[in-house]
Design a protein around this motif. Structure first.
Motif, PDB file in Angstrom:
ATOM      1  N   VAL A 154       0.870  -1.173   0.000  1.00  0.00           N
ATOM      2  CA  VAL A 154       0.000   0.000   0.000  1.00  0.00           C
ATOM      3  C   VAL A 154       0.898   1.211   0.000  1.00  0.00           C
ATOM      4  O   VAL A 154       1.971   1.194   0.583  1.00  0.00           O
ATOM      5  CB  VAL A 154      -0.840   0.208   1.281  1.00  0.00           C
ATOM      6  N   ILE A 168      -3.568   4.923  -0.183  1.00  0.00           N
ATOM      7  CA  ILE A 168      -4.344   5.589   0.852  1.00  0.00           C
ATOM      8  C   ILE A 168      -3.815   7.007   0.905  1.00  0.00           C
ATOM      9  O   ILE A 168      -2.598   7.212   0.899  1.00  0.00           O
ATOM     10  CB  ILE A 168      -4.133   4.931   2.234  1.00  0.00           C
ATOM     11  N   THR A 315      -5.310  -2.221   5.492  1.00  0.00           N
ATOM     12  CA  THR A 315      -5.428  -2.491   4.061  1.00  0.00           C
ATOM     13  C   THR A 315      -4.341  -3.447   3.594  1.00  0.00           C
ATOM     14  O   THR A 315      -4.606  -4.393   2.845  1.00  0.00           O
ATOM     15  CB  THR A 315      -5.349  -1.168   3.264  1.00  0.00           C
ATOM     16  N   GLN A 318      -5.114  -6.969   4.477  1.00  0.00           N
ATOM     17  CA  GLN A 318      -6.068  -7.582   3.550  1.00  0.00           C
ATOM     18  C   GLN A 318      -5.346  -8.123   2.326  1.00  0.00           C
ATOM     19  O   GLN A 318      -5.566  -9.246   1.887  1.00  0.00           O
ATOM     20  CB  GLN A 318      -7.113  -6.555   3.098  1.00  0.00           C
ATOM     21  N   ALA A 325      -8.705  -5.342  -1.678  1.00  0.00           N
ATOM     22  CA  ALA A 325      -8.528  -4.129  -0.883  1.00  0.00           C
ATOM     23  C   ALA A 325      -8.661  -2.928  -1.794  1.00  0.00           C
ATOM     24  O   ALA A 325      -8.338  -2.997  -2.984  1.00  0.00           O
ATOM     25  CB  ALA A 325      -7.164  -4.131  -0.213  1.00  0.00           C
TER      26      ALA A 325
END
Lengths: 344, 344
Positions: A154, A168, A315, A318, A325
């Motif tokens: 991420v 994000i 996240t 996941q 996600a």
DNA sequence: CTGAAAGCGCTTACAG
DNA sequence: CTGAAAGCGCTTACAG
């Protein structure tokens, strides 16, 4: 060197009078173990201060229970000047990892390095969290390569539809709007933007666009000659504001793309004898701890680092579990302090 | 899920037409390999993007190539308010680890937790770096336990002869002297000390003693009624200064045990209409980034976090290699800004 | 509910 | 200089 050699599950098994496999079952919390046996094994394990060797279990299960945080800044002039915003993120990520029972490997990288592979490839981490400023165009290809390889990661940054992987980020556009609306409410009309405003710096660019949008709603516009490039540092902010002043175009507010830039810009204004907020209002972005203590205290757009850290880790977990996600945007919130607003 | 399964040293061996053992030798840089063979293996490894599985190699060699940093604060009211000084340390420790080819596991701990065992016991790290403020008396036993178990660790903190294990710290005593000497040179005579001054907080206590020593050299003394306890936070500094003012005893300078305390104290002075440095000079300790940006900018005693991080890591590496290592004290340096000194 | 056995991916004596 | 083999400390089907 009287260090006793570490005990293994075989030692525990021997002392508890069971097989090594049973010890492993107890320690993993398997339900297939008799209550009596469990208690006996647990007692011995505690007594010998036994801890499962995570390398061995990880090698066997192919899960490391470890996440890696890659912090990059390019260029990184001085290691002692890590962006305080990232440090706040690091704090919250660390906590979030602890809550998920994950260990956290931390590394500072140059954007130019081959960071994309190291941790997951060497099986030290199950997934990566990417955090950093820098030229996005240069960075984008590396993200694509990560996606290609099936790496779990991420990224903290601008959220856009065409981005490789999961991101994000803060609602930078809205944050920019909040800043500009506030400046308008303070009676300001001519807003300068200090910070990069190009697709190379998508977060800054979104803040710029948000500002622009709010202005145009009010029938005003963001004069391009009142925009000065700056990456996020106090020095860059100072230099940019000096440059802005040298242009000789009047303005009554500065929206800085980050707090560090804002603080540097305020220093330049101050040295030029310009009163804040009387002559020029200043608004920053991030809400780093320093913002409360600047002179005057800095009005800014807060990014919620606590939630950000939690969401980043949740996240990534996941992804690690191969669950779907999604990218997500966190709300921005205006924090009004004295740099923007005067009653007089 | 098109993620290709990771290649192992056997895959490389097969493609390169050698045994797996030879692949391992090449990758470890063993001199026992024929140049031709080496080149062939390296080419294949690069082509398949092969990376050694660190868990497996670590399991085999019993070295993890990983250090763990344990950051603790007790109590930790709010995760977003990590002491900026520690964050600077974290930055430099991270860099130093990279230079030593070590990975860094980071964890935030409560002083109350069973942190002493986790990482090394679970074989995830070869050694521990301990960093944190808190009640030393409570902490001391844990250090002894670590020594007992033969755990490799270095601690950042007060350096004293009777300390368990190896410590790296700032010369706090001398730092305190520098601060007091500077205040004396500014014409101050009545110095208040804001911060804990007891053996529970040895670093603060050393700073206190240094201050005291400088004063007594000048024929003055540190009035105990001008000392107020405070742990290191802006809020605590504020509260302590309020309390100090309430006592009604005159003073013309504050030496704060940390910058955060100093910044909080300045806020309290400011609210009480006391001019800094005109009425009261203020000196802090640490030189966190914020110190430059406070109002007025804070005179402080700098701790060299870059060197500290390097020394911490270098020392721990000695310990890990079972080489002798010694505690060390880093010099403190005065940084003069406007909170202490006025020409008028 | 429990044990014997295979195997995770390496490193390194040992033998040649 | 190279290969076959043992073993690091676990987990988990498999068989009972």
């Amino acid at each position: 060197m009287t260090k006793k050699s570490r005990s293994t599950s075989f030692d525990i098994a021997f002392r508890a009078g069971v097989s090594q496999a049973t010890v492993s079952r107890v320690l993993r919390g398997s339900p297939l173990v008799n209550e009596e046996t469990r208690k006996r094994v647990e007692a011995v394990a505690r007594e010998l201060n036994y801890k499962v060797d995570r390398r061995a279990s990880s090698l066997r299960t192919q899960k490391s229970g470890t996440l890696a945080l890659l912090l990059f800044e390019d260029p990184t002039p001085d290691e002692s000047h890590i962006n305080p915003f990232f440090l706040a993120m690091l704090g919250s990520i660390t906590r979030a990892c602890a809550r998920h029972g994950q260990d956290l490997l931390v590394s500072f990288q140059q954007l130019s390095e081959d960071w994309h592979s190291d941790y997951e490839d060497s099986m030290k981490a199950d997934g990566l969290i990417l955090l950093g400023y820098g030229d996005y165009e240069a960075y984008r290809d590396k993200l694509s390569a990560l996606v290609e390889r099936g790496t779990h990661f991420v990224r903290w940054g601008a959220v856009a539809a065409d981005q490789p992987g999961v991101s994000i980020g803060c609602d930078n556009m809205h944050g920019g709007q909040l800043a500009a609306q506030h400046l308008l409410a303070c009676g300001r009309r001519t807003i300068a933007f200090v910070g990069h405003a190009s697709s190379h710096y998508p977060e800054f660019f979104d803040r710029y666009h948000g500002c622009e949008a709010a202005l145009s709603e009010a029938g005003l516009c963001l004069d391009p000659s009142l925009q000065v490039d700056a990456e996020t540092s106090e020095e860059a902010g100072y230099a940019a504001a000096v440059q802005l002043l040298a242009r000789g175009r009047p303005f009554d507010a500065i929206f800085a793309a980050s707090d560090l830039i804002a603080i540097g810009a305020m220093r330049a204004l101050h040295e030029a004898g310009i009163r804040i907020p009387h002559d020029v209002s200043v608004v920053g972005f991030d809400d780093i701890p320093m913002a409360r203590f600047s002179t005057p205290p800095l009005t800014t757009v807060m990014q919620d680092t606590t939630r950000a850290g939690q969401l980043l880790v949740a996240t990534l977990m996941q992804l690690v579990r191969d669950e779907p996600a999604e990218s997500a945007m966190l709300p921005a919130a205006l924090v009004v302090r004295k740099s923007s607003f005067t009653l007089g």
